[in-house]
Design an enzyme around this catalytic site. Structure first.
Site, PDB file in Angstrom:
ATOM      1  CD  GLU A  31      -3.018   0.771   0.349  1.00 19.43           C
ATOM      2  OE1 GLU A  31      -2.512   1.550  -0.546  1.00 19.43           O
ATOM      3  OE2 GLU A  31      -4.425   0.683   0.201  1.00 19.43           O
ATOM      4  CG  ASP A  32      -0.564   4.779  -1.880  1.00 15.06           C
ATOM      5  OD1 ASP A  32      -1.646   3.976  -1.139  1.00 15.06           O
ATOM      6  OD2 ASP A  32      -1.334   5.878  -2.396  1.00 15.06           O
TER       7      ASP A  32
ATOM      8  CG  ASP B 259      -6.078   9.003   6.032  1.00 20.87           C
ATOM      9  OD1 ASP B 259      -6.884   8.950   6.774  1.00 20.87           O
ATOM     10  OD2 ASP B 259      -5.667   9.899   5.443  1.00 20.87           O
TER      11      ASP B 259
ATOM     12  CG  PHE C 195      -4.552  15.306   1.304  1.00 22.34           C
ATOM     13  CD1 PHE C 195      -5.320  14.190   1.659  1.00 22.34           C
ATOM     14  CD2 PHE C 195      -4.216  15.483   0.097  1.00 22.34           C
ATOM     15  CE1 PHE C 195      -5.916  13.355   0.542  1.00 22.34           C
ATOM     16  CE2 PHE C 195      -4.739  14.634  -0.899  1.00 22.34           C
ATOM     17  CZ  PHE C 195      -5.506  13.589  -0.512  1.00 22.34           C
TER      18      PHE C 195
ATOM     19  NE  ARG D 286      -3.231   8.318  -9.284  1.00 22.42           N
ATOM     20  CZ  ARG D 286      -3.788   7.855  -8.264  1.00 22.42           C
ATOM     21  NH1 ARG D 286      -3.196   7.430  -7.166  1.00 22.42           N
ATOM     22  NH2 ARG D 286      -5.157   7.921  -8.174  1.00 22.42           N
TER      23      ARG D 286
ATOM     24  CG  ASP E  64      -5.204  10.549  -6.125  1.00 25.04           C
ATOM     25  OD1 ASP E  64      -5.048   9.909  -4.888  1.00 25.04           O
ATOM     26  OD2 ASP E  64      -6.220  10.991  -6.731  1.00 25.04           O
TER      27      ASP E  64
HETATM   28  C1  PRP Z   1      -5.911   5.766  -1.158  1.00 28.53           C
HETATM   29  C2  PRP Z   1      -4.669   4.979  -0.863  1.00 28.53           C
HETATM   30  C3  PRP Z   1      -5.208   3.770   0.093  1.00 28.53           C
HETATM   31  C4  PRP Z   1      -6.288   4.402   0.669  1.00 28.53           C
HETATM   32  C5  PRP Z   1      -5.867   4.783   2.132  1.00 28.53           C
HETATM   33  O1  PRP Z   1      -6.569   5.128  -2.088  1.00 28.53           O
HETATM   34  O2  PRP Z   1      -4.124   4.778  -1.887  1.00 28.53           O
HETATM   35  O3  PRP Z   1      -5.520   2.958  -0.710  1.00 28.53           O
HETATM   36  O4  PRP Z   1      -6.724   5.675   0.165  1.00 28.53           O
HETATM   37  O5  PRP Z   1      -6.983   5.425   2.962  1.00 28.53           O
HETATM   38  P1  PRP Z   1      -7.597   4.741   4.036  1.00 28.53           P
HETATM   39  O6  PRP Z   1      -6.865   4.284   5.000  1.00 28.53           O
HETATM   40  O7  PRP Z   1      -8.522   5.981   4.768  1.00 28.53           O
HETATM   41  O8  PRP Z   1      -8.677   4.003   3.677  1.00 28.53           O
HETATM   42  P2  PRP Z   1      -7.536   5.988  -3.038  1.00 28.53           P
HETATM   43  O9  PRP Z   1      -9.234   5.369  -2.709  1.00 28.53           O
HETATM   44  O10 PRP Z   1      -7.544   7.238  -3.113  1.00 28.53           O
HETATM   45  O11 PRP Z   1      -7.245   5.114  -4.446  1.00 28.53           O
HETATM   46  P3  PRP Z   1      -5.997   5.450  -5.336  1.00 28.53           P
HETATM   47  O12 PRP Z   1      -4.744   4.640  -4.643  1.00 28.53           O
HETATM   48  O13 PRP Z   1      -6.239   5.000  -6.904  1.00 28.53           O
HETATM   49  O14 PRP Z   1      -5.578   6.846  -5.181  1.00 28.53           O
HETATM   50  C1  7HP Z   2      -5.570   8.725   1.217  1.00 31.42           C
HETATM   51  C2  7HP Z   2      -4.553   9.732   0.695  1.00 31.42           C
HETATM   52  N1  7HP Z   2      -4.499  10.001  -0.639  1.00 31.42           N
HETATM   53  C3  7HP Z   2      -3.425  10.913  -0.738  1.00 31.42           C
HETATM   54  N2  7HP Z   2      -2.933  11.770   0.275  1.00 31.42           N
HETATM   55  C4  7HP Z   2      -3.150  11.300   1.643  1.00 31.42           C
HETATM   56  O1  7HP Z   2      -2.782  12.152   2.483  1.00 31.42           O
HETATM   57  C5  7HP Z   2      -4.179  10.350   1.641  1.00 31.42           C
HETATM   58  N3  7HP Z   2      -4.567  10.060   2.911  1.00 31.42           N
HETATM   59  N4  7HP Z   2      -5.559   8.852   2.694  1.00 31.42           N
END
Ligand code: PRP
Ligand code: 7HP
Length: 188
Positions: free
Chosen positions: A105-106, A109, A158, A171, A165
């Site tokens: 995962e990236d 949150d 954020f 990105r 993104d």
């Molecule tokens: C983002 C990120 C994680 C998720 C984390 O995905 O890549 O998968 O949010 O947030 P959380 O812990 O609050 O659930 P997003 O839905 O923005 O999709 P993306 O990866 O395509 O940007």
């Molecule tokens: C999702 C997400 N995407 C981009 N930047 C952040 O800080 C984020 N938190 N959760």
């Protein structure tokens, strides 16, 4: 929404430089390699945000890996808040039954995305299921998720770049930076 052609103009502060990220990815790769020594591993990348991290991490892991890609979304459109509704946009291509699986995962949150994903993948009976995230934002957690590998713990801001993104942009930045609040509040 106005997206600047100069993306860096929307960044208030660089939180993690390209060099810091590369060093951490190498460290995580070695640690994962040591933990999975003599085993094979399936990396499941959670698109789209984890794409650069996955591409770098898989090459830093010195044991045989298979990769698979899932796409899930919970932050639709131009929002900095999770909708809480996780949708699978792309499922696994191959079975993970009996496999050692590491989710890549990236960012974690609220934890809602991974909470959903872990339950979903556990239902497919992998031999083991662990989580690796580049970024962890614990201040916003709504559900407790045990995370096995964390790159950086970051404050409640954020962030964009290196896969992350806002409204699908930023990105491709090589670093992780804090998005200026004016960009998403429209104030300023
Ligand atoms: C983002 C990120 C994680 C998720 C984390 O995905 O890549 O998968 O949010 O947030 P959380 O812990 O609050 O659930 P997003 O839905 O923005 O999709 P993306 O990866 O395509 O940007
Ligand atoms: C999702 C997400 N995407 C981009 N930047 C952040 O800080 C984020 N938190 N959760």
């Amino acid at each position: 929404m106005t997206v600047q052609t100069d993306m860096t103009a929307d960044i208030g502060e660089i939180l993690l430089t390209e060099e810091e990220i590369a060093a951490k990815v190498a460290e995580l790769g070695s640690q994962i390699g040591a933990d999975y020594a003599d085993r094979r591993l399936t990396l499941v990348s959670v698109l789209k945000g984890s794409l650069p991290f996955m591409a770098d991490l898989m090459r830093a892991i010195p044991v045989p890996v298979r990769i698979d890609l899932m796409e899930v979304s919970s932050y639709g459109g131009t929002t900095t808040e999770s909708s809480g509704l996780v949708r699978i946009l792309k499922d696994l291509s191959a079975t993970i039954e009996g496999e050692e699986v590491l989710i890549v995962e990236d960012i974690i949150d609220t934890g809602l995305t991974l909470n959903y994903l872990v339950r979903y993948l556990r239902g497919k009976n992998p031999r083991s299921l662990r989580i690796c995230t580049l970024l962890d934002k614990p201040a916003r957690r709504l559900v407790d998720i045990p995370v096995d590998y964390v790159g950086f713990t970051i404050p409640d801001q954020f962030v964009v770049g290196y896969g992350l993104d806002y409204g699908e942009y930023y990105r491709n930045l090589r670093f992780v930076g804090v998005l200026r609040p004016e960009v998403y509040t429209g104030v300023g």
